[in-house]
Motif scaffolding. Structure first.
Motif, short mmCIF file in Angstrom:
data_model
loop_
_atom_site.label_atom_id
_atom_site.label_comp_id
_atom_site.label_asym_id
_atom_site.label_seq_id
_atom_site.Cartn_x
_atom_site.Cartn_y
_atom_site.Cartn_z
N ASP A 123 70.45 4.17 71.23
CA ASP A 123 69.99 4.95 72.38
C ASP A 123 71.11 5.86 72.90
O ASP A 123 70.88 7.02 73.25
CB ASP A 123 69.52 4.01 73.50
N ARG A 124 72.32 5.32 72.95
CA ARG A 124 73.45 6.12 73.41
C ARG A 124 73.73 7.28 72.45
O ARG A 124 74.00 8.41 72.88
CB ARG A 124 74.70 5.23 73.54
N ALA A 125 73.63 7.02 71.15
CA ALA A 125 73.86 8.07 70.17
C ALA A 125 72.84 9.20 70.33
O ALA A 125 73.20 10.39 70.22
CB ALA A 125 73.80 7.49 68.76
N ARG A 126 71.58 8.85 70.58
CA ARG A 126 70.56 9.88 70.77
C ARG A 126 70.88 10.74 71.98
O ARG A 126 70.77 11.98 71.93
CB ARG A 126 69.19 9.23 70.96
N ALA A 127 71.28 10.11 73.08
CA ALA A 127 71.55 10.85 74.30
C ALA A 127 72.78 11.75 74.16
O ALA A 127 72.76 12.92 74.53
CB ALA A 127 71.74 9.87 75.47
N VAL A 128 73.84 11.22 73.58
CA VAL A 128 75.06 12.01 73.40
C VAL A 128 74.81 13.13 72.40
O VAL A 128 75.35 14.24 72.55
CB VAL A 128 76.22 11.10 72.94
N GLY A 129 73.97 12.88 71.41
CA GLY A 129 73.66 13.89 70.40
C GLY A 129 72.96 15.12 70.97
O GLY A 129 72.92 16.16 70.31
N GLU A 130 72.42 15.02 72.17
CA GLU A 130 71.82 16.18 72.82
C GLU A 130 72.89 17.10 73.42
O GLU A 130 72.59 18.23 73.80
CB GLU A 130 70.84 15.73 73.90
N VAL A 131 74.11 16.60 73.49
CA VAL A 131 75.22 17.37 74.06
C VAL A 131 76.09 17.97 72.96
O VAL A 131 76.41 19.16 72.97
CB VAL A 131 76.08 16.50 75.00
N LEU A 132 76.51 17.14 72.01
CA LEU A 132 77.38 17.57 70.92
C LEU A 132 77.01 16.80 69.65
O LEU A 132 76.45 15.70 69.72
CB LEU A 132 78.85 17.29 71.26
N PRO A 133 77.34 17.35 68.47
CA PRO A 133 77.18 16.58 67.24
C PRO A 133 77.96 15.27 67.32
O PRO A 133 79.00 15.18 67.97
CB PRO A 133 77.75 17.50 66.17
N VAL A 134 77.44 14.26 66.63
CA VAL A 134 77.93 12.89 66.77
C VAL A 134 78.54 12.37 65.47
O VAL A 134 78.01 12.60 64.38
CB VAL A 134 76.77 11.98 67.22
N ILE A 135 79.67 11.65 65.62
CA ILE A 135 80.26 10.88 64.53
C ILE A 135 80.18 9.41 64.91
O ILE A 135 80.69 9.00 65.95
CB ILE A 135 81.73 11.28 64.30
N GLY A 136 79.48 8.63 64.10
CA GLY A 136 79.39 7.20 64.35
C GLY A 136 80.72 6.52 64.08
O GLY A 136 81.61 7.09 63.44
#
Length: 334
Positions: A123-136
């Motif tokens: 859920d956190r990854a989805r929300a942050v991904g709306e701001v910037l590209p994500v690296i797990g």
């Protein structure tokens, strides 16, 4: 932006995890901080990671200092990755600060989450991904990480905003889980696998992971690293990463396959509870033993272990002598 960041990561990167410069009195030392950044740029790094473990997670306790430190590295040229921590609300706020400073991507540090379950992390990854590209990020347990199942990584890779994953569990089995989840995923060649395993840097850089999916032969290789170790000896690290990209690593690819075979046989998923019974089960499935039972009643296969072993036998027959055993089994059992 997502496509540009993804392509830059996949092209191969040396990214040092930027330290935090402090005076002996624990006051932020801006002069030394700038000097470190200049050192990394002179070493021809491909990116900088700021706000990560090497920058000290305590930095996030002071939002003003967090923003100031991120800002010092901004607009320097390389790919900029901001580490964010905490629950979703905090991680999103920090990602917004990073976006405002011109950062290209966010590294999702698992530190500081009140609910570290896989679903909460997704859920956190989805929300942050709306701001910037994500690296797990798979972080070693010694500094606050938690083990995550292979299924978690598969679901993380489903998210369009995910452009990379940093594998840093300091554990060969868990590193293998991440690599296998990626090489078997539909987006396997659109997500960069980065090593964070400071204890196996060279091994990770030259090891290919192989799979056949839907008749397609795939070979996944680490695209580089995002490492605290690379905050020192940085120029040498850049040269090492470039050298490693030219190696084929065929024998190491077999080593990666063997890790997966051993994970099934020795029951890594259940902390090796079924390791002895697992060895017997391979031999039982091959027809050399009548049973996998052991003298101690507690020594039994774990749930699902027999299926994992059967799958390993199917996918890696050469590593388990399948043809050799089948050819000679009846003679050996006379």
């Amino acid at each position: 932006m997502t496509t540009d960041v993804r392509d830059r990561l996949l092209a191969g990167v040396t990214i040092p995890a930027h330290p935090l410069a402090l005076t002996p009195d624990r006051v932020f030392d801006e002069r030394a901080q700038r000097a470190l950044t200049r050192y990394y740029l002179a070493s021809e790094v491909d990116g900088l990671a700021v706000g990560v473990h090497t920058t000290q997670f305590e930095l996030h306790d002071d939002p003003g200092l967090f923003a100031a430190v991120l800002g010092l590295a901004a607009r320097t040229g390389p790919l900029l990755v901001a580490g964010v921590i905490g629950d979703t609300a905090q991680a999103v706020r920090e990602a917004e600060v990073a976006a405002g400073a011109g950062y290209d991507a966010v590294l999702l540090c698992p530190f500081g989450m009140s609910d570290p379950r896989p679903e909460a992390q997704l859920d956190r990854a989805r929300a942050v991904g709306e701001v910037l590209p994500v690296i797990g990020f798979a972080l070693q347990e010694a500094v606050g990480g938690r083990p995550l199942p292979k299924s978690y990584w598969s679901r993380l890779f489903d998210l369009d905003a995910v452009v990379g994953v940093k594998a840093a569990p300091f554990d060969r089995y868990r590193t293998n889980d991440i690599a296998r989840a990626l090489v078997e995923h539909d987006r396997w060649n659109r997500i960069a696998l980065l090593t964070g395993n400071d204890d196996t840097i060279v091994t990770d850089l030259v090891t290919p992971w192989r799979a056949v999916v839907g008749g397609e032969e795939r070979t996944l290789r680490v695209s580089g690293g995002l490492l605290g170790q690379w905050a020192v000896g940085t120029r040498a690290a850049v040269a090492l990463r470039r050298r490693a990209a030219d190696l084929t690593g065929e024998l190491l690819a077999t080593g990666a396959d063997l890790v997966e075979v051993n994970a099934a046989v020795f029951d890594v998923a259940h902390r090796f509870a079924g390791c002895v019974a697992g060895v017997n089960e391979v031999l039982r499935q091959q027809g050399l033993l009548a049973s996998s039972v052991c003298l101690a009643p507690a020594e039994v296969l774990s749930p699902g272990q027999a299926d994992l072993i059967a799958d390993a036998r199917k996918r890696f027959p050469a590593l388990l002598d399948e043809e050799f055993v089948e050819e000679h089994r009846d003679d050996w059992l006379r």
